[in-house]
Scaffold this motif. Structure first.
Motif, PDB file in Angstrom:
ATOM      1  N   VAL A 101       0.943  -1.032   0.110  1.00 22.02           N
ATOM      2  CA  VAL A 101       0.074  -0.137   0.158  1.00 22.02           C
ATOM      3  C   VAL A 101       0.799   0.988  -0.071  1.00 22.02           C
ATOM      4  O   VAL A 101       0.391   2.250  -0.648  1.00 22.02           O
ATOM      5  N   HIS A 102       1.951   1.166   0.673  1.00 24.06           N
ATOM      6  CA  HIS A 102       3.057   2.225   0.671  1.00 24.06           C
ATOM      7  C   HIS A 102       3.311   2.691  -0.870  1.00 24.06           C
ATOM      8  O   HIS A 102       3.681   3.884  -1.346  1.00 24.06           O
ATOM      9  N   GLY A 103       3.847   1.700  -1.438  1.00 21.77           N
ATOM     10  CA  GLY A 103       4.367   1.781  -2.691  1.00 21.77           C
ATOM     11  C   GLY A 103       3.052   2.161  -3.712  1.00 21.77           C
ATOM     12  O   GLY A 103       3.200   2.849  -4.683  1.00 21.77           O
ATOM     13  N   GLN A 104       1.925   1.868  -3.549  1.00 20.79           N
ATOM     14  CA  GLN A 104       0.674   2.329  -4.388  1.00 20.79           C
ATOM     15  C   GLN A 104       0.476   3.553  -4.137  1.00 20.79           C
ATOM     16  O   GLN A 104       0.481   4.561  -5.037  1.00 20.79           O
ATOM     17  N   ASN A 158      -3.150  15.751  -5.634  1.00 19.93           N
ATOM     18  CA  ASN A 158      -2.182  15.104  -4.755  1.00 19.93           C
ATOM     19  C   ASN A 158      -2.467  15.459  -3.364  1.00 19.93           C
ATOM     20  O   ASN A 158      -1.661  15.816  -2.439  1.00 19.93           O
ATOM     21  N   THR A 159      -3.743  15.069  -2.957  1.00 20.92           N
ATOM     22  CA  THR A 159      -4.206  15.288  -1.560  1.00 20.92           C
ATOM     23  C   THR A 159      -4.515  13.862  -0.833  1.00 20.92           C
ATOM     24  O   THR A 159      -4.756  12.750  -1.746  1.00 20.92           O
ATOM     25  N   HIS A 160      -4.760  13.737   0.412  1.00 19.19           N
ATOM     26  CA  HIS A 160      -5.196  12.518   0.915  1.00 19.19           C
ATOM     27  C   HIS A 160      -6.384  12.229   0.432  1.00 19.19           C
ATOM     28  O   HIS A 160      -6.442  10.966   0.099  1.00 19.19           O
ATOM     29  N   LEU A 169      -7.052   4.822  -5.021  1.00 19.85           N
ATOM     30  CA  LEU A 169      -6.746   3.560  -4.614  1.00 19.85           C
ATOM     31  C   LEU A 169      -7.881   2.753  -3.814  1.00 19.85           C
ATOM     32  O   LEU A 169      -7.734   1.274  -3.698  1.00 19.85           O
ATOM     33  N   GLY A 170      -9.016   3.285  -3.533  1.00 21.50           N
ATOM     34  CA  GLY A 170     -10.313   2.739  -3.077  1.00 21.50           C
ATOM     35  C   GLY A 170      -9.844   2.258  -1.551  1.00 21.50           C
ATOM     36  O   GLY A 170     -10.581   1.182  -1.111  1.00 21.50           O
ATOM     37  N   LEU A 171      -9.281   3.113  -1.010  1.00 17.39           N
ATOM     38  CA  LEU A 171      -9.361   2.862   0.397  1.00 17.39           C
ATOM     39  C   LEU A 171      -9.762   3.773   1.558  1.00 17.39           C
ATOM     40  O   LEU A 171     -10.205   4.919   0.910  1.00 17.39           O
ATOM     41  N   THR A 172      -9.842   3.545   2.728  1.00 14.53           N
ATOM     42  CA  THR A 172     -10.305   4.373   3.829  1.00 14.53           C
ATOM     43  C   THR A 172      -9.278   5.413   3.822  1.00 14.53           C
ATOM     44  O   THR A 172      -7.979   5.552   3.479  1.00 14.53           O
ATOM     45  N   VAL A 181      -5.060   5.416   4.280  1.00 14.89           N
ATOM     46  CA  VAL A 181      -4.145   6.347   3.724  1.00 14.89           C
ATOM     47  C   VAL A 181      -3.259   7.372   4.730  1.00 14.89           C
ATOM     48  O   VAL A 181      -2.257   7.411   4.460  1.00 14.89           O
ATOM     49  N   SER A 182      -4.038   8.008   5.708  1.00 18.26           N
ATOM     50  CA  SER A 182      -3.245   8.735   6.805  1.00 18.26           C
ATOM     51  C   SER A 182      -2.143   7.957   7.366  1.00 18.26           C
ATOM     52  O   SER A 182      -0.961   8.659   7.385  1.00 18.26           O
TER      53      SER A 182
END
Length: 193
Positions: free
Chosen positions: A33-36, A49-51, A58-61, A65-66
């Protein structure tokens, strides 16, 4: 039945690539996930380029992401800057170390080897088929396309510069090749009918 086979093939290719990715990132103390997150930030433009954009792409919470951004910031692979117009907005960018890492780890060698075995014509057909499939899946899922500025309905060329007609801002040359969360495919309205 044919559609299910295509899905299985795409799923298997994805699994193989993710497995290889996990090995590479684990070797340097990171999760895939860090690489993504790093890969996304390497190819997105200044509007994306924001959170929230990272989470959406990425379809993540937002929490996941934080946490990932905190890890990457501690490892000095990305930096945060406050937006000039809205202090509530934080922009994320790769540091030199982050860019170097992305360049070192991508593309995956196994993909390069497979690509070398496929003829240019075959690869062109696969590329077209996968891009079309991705576009249709994004529409069916009602997700954003995150495409490059040059292929966007809002992309324009004004007197001696590129222009985002959505934000009414001039674009740098390098921004025109990057992806944007506000991307609207040129053929979007014709394909809605």
């Amino acid at each position: 039945m044919h559609d299910l086979e295509i899905f299985k093939l795409i799923e298997r290719i994805s699994s193989l690539l993710r497995s290889e990715e996990r090995k590479k990132y684990a070797a340097i103390g990171l999760q895939p996930v860090h690489g993504q997150v790093l890969e996304y930030l390497a190819k997105c433009n200044k509007y994306s380029n924001t959170h929230a954009s990272v989470a959406e792409y990425l379809g993540l919470t937002k929490g996941t992401v934080s946490q990932s951004i905190q890890v990457l910031e501690k490892k000095r692979l990305l930096a945060k800057t406050t937006d000039q117009h809205d202090a509530r907005v934080i922009h994320l960018s790769l540091t030199e170390a982050g860019l170097a890492l992305i360049n070192e780890l991508k593309p995956l060698e196994i993909f390069r080897q497979a690509e070398a075995e496929i003829s240019d014509q075959e690869f062109g057909n696969i590329d077209h088929a996968l891009r079309t499939t991705l576009g249709m899946l994004q529409k069916a899922n009602q997700s954003k396309s995150f495409g490059p500025c040059r292929s966007c309905l809002y992309f324009g060329v004004e007197a001696h510069h590129y222009q985002c007609q959505l934000t009414d801002e001039a674009l740098d040359r390098e921004d025109t090749d990057k992806i944007c969360r506000d991307h609207m495919p040129v053929d979007y309205f014709t394909n809605q009918e």
